[in-house]
Design an enzyme around this catalytic site. Structure first.
Site, PDB file in Angstrom:
ATOM      1  N   SER A   9       0.814  -1.225  -0.072  1.00 14.25           N
ATOM      2  CA  SER A   9      -0.007   0.046  -0.011  1.00 14.25           C
ATOM      3  C   SER A   9       0.741   1.401   0.181  1.00 14.25           C
ATOM      4  O   SER A   9       1.990   1.387   0.590  1.00 14.25           O
ATOM      5  CB  SER A   9      -0.871   0.072   1.174  1.00 14.25           C
ATOM      6  OG  SER A   9      -1.418   1.416   1.624  1.00 14.25           O
TER       7      SER A   9
ATOM      8  N   ARG B 262      -0.233   8.406  -8.181  1.00 10.23           N
ATOM      9  CA  ARG B 262       0.329   7.095  -8.780  1.00 10.23           C
ATOM     10  C   ARG B 262       0.926   7.006 -10.210  1.00 10.23           C
ATOM     11  O   ARG B 262       1.517   6.257 -10.571  1.00 10.23           O
ATOM     12  CB  ARG B 262      -0.973   6.086  -8.429  1.00 10.23           C
ATOM     13  CG  ARG B 262      -1.155   5.987  -7.051  1.00 10.23           C
ATOM     14  CD  ARG B 262      -2.288   4.906  -6.674  1.00 10.23           C
ATOM     15  NE  ARG B 262      -2.522   4.837  -5.100  1.00 10.23           N
ATOM     16  CZ  ARG B 262      -3.414   4.154  -4.715  1.00 10.23           C
ATOM     17  NH1 ARG B 262      -4.357   3.285  -5.497  1.00 10.23           N
ATOM     18  NH2 ARG B 262      -3.674   4.138  -3.509  1.00 10.23           N
TER      19      ARG B 262
ATOM     20  N   SER C 223     -10.901   6.073  -3.272  1.00  4.19           N
ATOM     21  CA  SER C 223     -11.780   5.100  -3.799  1.00  4.19           C
ATOM     22  C   SER C 223     -12.830   4.493  -2.476  1.00  4.19           C
ATOM     23  O   SER C 223     -14.040   4.423  -2.558  1.00  4.19           O
ATOM     24  CB  SER C 223     -11.159   3.786  -4.460  1.00  4.19           C
ATOM     25  OG  SER C 223     -12.067   2.896  -4.751  1.00  4.19           O
TER      26      SER C 223
END
Ligand SMILES: Cc1cc2nc3c(=O)[nH]c(=O)nc-3n(C[C@H](O)[C@H](O)[C@H](O)COP(=O)(O)OP(=O)(O)OC[C@H]3O[C@@H](n4cnc5c(N)ncnc54)[C@H](O)[C@@H]3O)c2cc1C
Length: 664
Positions: A274, A321, A446
């Site tokens: 993560s 990202r 998200s």
């Protein structure tokens, strides 16, 4: 007769809504429907507590500004839009950012064991694309804790009786009925194009069955399996979205697939490490010497190249990202650096673990995720830098849905348009929708968009039901009998593929599709390769017609037959993704064509990078038997001025990638 007129039909049937999918997006939708007094049937491939949301590690964003850094929902909104390279419709993104603090406090009240500061406040960590501590977290198992909290709420509704319009309890009828291990086989759509229910298939015995619904929501998650290997679970085939697409729903922005910078390289599932690891101080590096194959722990500090920190001194390891993945890819694949001589970079927390208290602090916040590394890579990450490489992770694209803007720029409460797909009566919430993240999702946004999406979808479905001219439960049986017969015929057609003419192994076909998509339609995209992939997809669709039902069992469950349905959907989604990528002639967020990168081609006037003039548009794909037909609609940019998407990169000439660079 308006659907709202009675909760019961004259013959005593309860008028229900349907939610397909029991992850965070689905469960939140169910809760909101129940609060509006509408009974619900939930269908889910797996027990809802095993939904993929359980895998989420790092956290959920909310600008609570508890650390007094000056963060605000407006900044969260701006950074979400900027992180998504300005392709998100701004009102939904604003609604989400402004609702976020309330959502985190609600989850806290529901009992989510969020980490806390010593004085008892909620703790927040950093994630990508922001300089603020904005991410609430429950160790490194946030998704699981959130899912279990919502599951408890839904279980409560499973015990609550349905009441008729006079408040009299209806014997044996509960507000929620759960159908776990059920697969969506098709939607039921009437002659006017309105969704009136679904056909589900019981995966325990193969039974196909009608579910009538006064409004239907798909909350079926992402399509990572289209790429074969990804951070997603094997159930994430996108089949339900593909079924809706085949039956007329528009699919939006399919080409925007997020590749996460840091996963454990592997040959089966690519396990995520993560972003929270970098949020807590983890550093990405490679040995300075391209030929250095020593284990990371043996390489002295002065011989390490912290390339993200050097290139992005402001955001360091926490650039968004899409950027981090491209930099790692470029450094390893094009510039020839490696970790222990492998196609990987190091992600390192060992510097934080030099003292017992430092190690304990890391364990407290990251244990869940570091355990995954230890288990699957066989090395202790507290003492050894981890080896990581980018992996397919998330789909920004999904079922197109509508919204209605309120005067304050957020979403109009209880508008039936919010989260409505292009099929009337059909809604979408969670990763299966395309609504909140534009061309690139920021980490920890998200879980938020799933829960916010559910909070918006439930009331929208209630409003639709209230305004509908007719209820699904007032139709005769002909519409549903016809849909059921069609689904049975489709199942039979797949099940009877047992002769020698069916010489294609569907699992091998899927492997082939996944490898191709992974190699040619991820971090870097080249038109020649995309053309090649489009040709191969057309050819694979032909071969799919010869794909065999490998299990010949009848009268019981036949998994390979169900897989054929899912593979058909994956081929359709691969087609949408690749065609969208081929047509989009720019670099935007996760969609990157080196040929348009001005850094690589400073003297080429066509290399403008992001092309707002021509491409500030949502890609819309509609089904035709020949493949997706694409059209475009403008993005709602009514609230924020477009800005340069600048994360403070220190400019230096880059090496131009070669056309076959993705091959691995
Ligand atoms: C490893 C990993 C870590 C992540 N960490 C984070 C994080 O820290 N923060 C963050 O914000 N995001 C994170 N994400 C992203 C986030 O977890 C997901 O986007 C989100 O949980 C998706 O939730 P969902 O409700 O849309 O779908 P899911 O949770 O995937 O649920 C889908 C549901 O639909 C059902 N379903 C699917 N297909 C069918 C079908 N054909 N028929 C019937 N039912 C069906 C499934 O059974 C399931 O119940 C992470 C993702 C991964 C892969």
């Amino acid at each position: 007769m308006a659907a709202k007129s009675s909760i019961l039909t004259q013959s005593g049937t309860v008028r229900r809504a349907i939610v397909v999918g029991g992850g965070l997006g689905g469960l939140m939708t169910v809760i909101k429907l129940c609060e509006a007094g509408i009974p619900v049937d939930i269908l889910s491939l797996v027990p809802v507590k095993r939904s993929h949301s359980a895998c989420a590690q790092g956290g959920i964003n909310a600008s609570v500004n508890i650390k007094g850094e000056g963060d605000s929902p407006e900044t969260h909104f701006f950074e979400t839009v900027k992180g998504g390279d300005f392709l998100a419709n701004q009102p939904p993104a604003k609604g989400m950012a402004y609702a976020a603090p309330g959502i985190v406090f609600m989850l806290d009240r529901m009992g989510v064991p969020f980490n806390r500061t010593p004085e008892g406040n909620l703790d927040f960590r950093r994630f990508g694309g922001t300089l603020f501590h904005r991410t609430a977290f429950a160790g490194a198992t946030t998704g699981q804790q959130l899912l279990y909290a919502l599951d408890e709420q839904v279980r409560r509704w499973e015990t609550i009786d349905v009441e008729d319009d006079k408040g009299v309890t209806i014997p044996g009828e509960k507000m929620v009925r759960k159908f776990e291990y059920w697969d969506l086989a098709s939607l039921v759509i009437d002659d006017e194009g309105v969704c009136r229910g679904v056909i589900g298939q019981d995966l325990k015995n193969g039974e196909l069955r009608v579910f009538r619904g006064d409004a239907v929501c798909l909350a079926t998650g992402g399509p990572g399996m289209v790429f074969g290997r990804s951070t997603n679970s094997v159930i994430n085939t996108g089949s339900a979205a593909a079924i809706a697409y085949r039956q007329g729903a528009t699919y939006a922005n399919g080409e925007f697939i997020q590749v996460h910078p840091t996963a454990i390289p592997g040959t089966d599932k690519l396990r995520l490490i993560s972003e929270s690891v970098r949020g807590e101080g983890g550093r990405v590096w490679v040995p300075k010497d391209r030929n250095d194959k020593r284990p990371g722990a043996q390489i002295p500090e002065g011989e390490r190249y912290y390339f993200l920190e050097e290139r992005y001194p402001k955001y360091k390891n926490l650039v968004p990202r899409d950027i981090a993945s491209r930099e790692i890819f470029r450094t390893v694949v094009h510039e020839g650096f490696s970790a222990e001589g492998q196609r990987a970079a190091f992600l390192d927390v060992t510097h934080l673990c030099k003292t017992p208290s430092g190690k304990a602090a890391v364990r407290k916040k990251l244990e869940g995720v570091l355990e995954i590394y230890e288990k699957f890579a066989g090395q202790d990450p507290y003492d050894n830098p981890m080896k990581i490489f980018p992996a397919v992770h998330y789909s920004m694209g999904g079922l197109w849905c509508d919204f209605e803007k309120a005067e304050d720029g957020t979403l109009k409460a209880q508008s039936a348009r919010n989260q409505a797909t292009s099929i009337p009566g059909l809604y979408a919430s969670g990763e299966v929708d395309y609504q909140y993240h534009g061309a690139n999702r920021l980490g920890a946004n998200s879980l938020l968009s799933c829960i916010y999406g559910g909070m918006v979808t439930g009331p929208a479905m209630a409003a639709w039901r209230e305004g509908a001219a007719k209820s699904a439960f007032d139709y005769g049986s002909a519409l549903f009998d016809k849909a059921l017969a069609k689904a049975k015929a489709e199942h039979e057609a797949f099940a009877s593929r047992t002769g020698s003419e069916f010489d294609v192994n569907p699992y091998q076909l899927h492997d082939e599709l996944g490898d191709m998509m992974l190699n040619k339609v991820t971090v870097e995209r080249h038109n020649a390769e995309l053309d090649e992939v489009l040709g191969k997809i057309a050819e694979m669709k032909q071969r799919f017609k010869r794909a065999a039902a490998l299990d010949r069992a009848s009268g019981t469950m036949n998994q390979p037959v169900v897989f054929l349905r899912h593979l058909q959907g994956m081929l359709d989604l691969a087609h949408i993704i690749t065609k969208g990528a081929r047509e989009r002639e720019e670099c935007r967020g996760a969609h990157y064509k080196p040929v348009y990168d001005p850094e690589l081609h400073p003297n080429d006037p066509k290399a403008v990078g992001r092309d707002d003039q021509n491409w500030l548009k949502t890609t819309l794909a509609t089904y035709t038997p020949e493949g997706p037909a694409l059209s475009y609609e403008p993005v709602d940019v009514s609230l924020l001025k477009l800005a340069v998407r600048d994360y403070g990169k220190v400019k230096k000439p880059a090496e131009a990638p070669k056309a076959d660079a993705n091959a691995r």
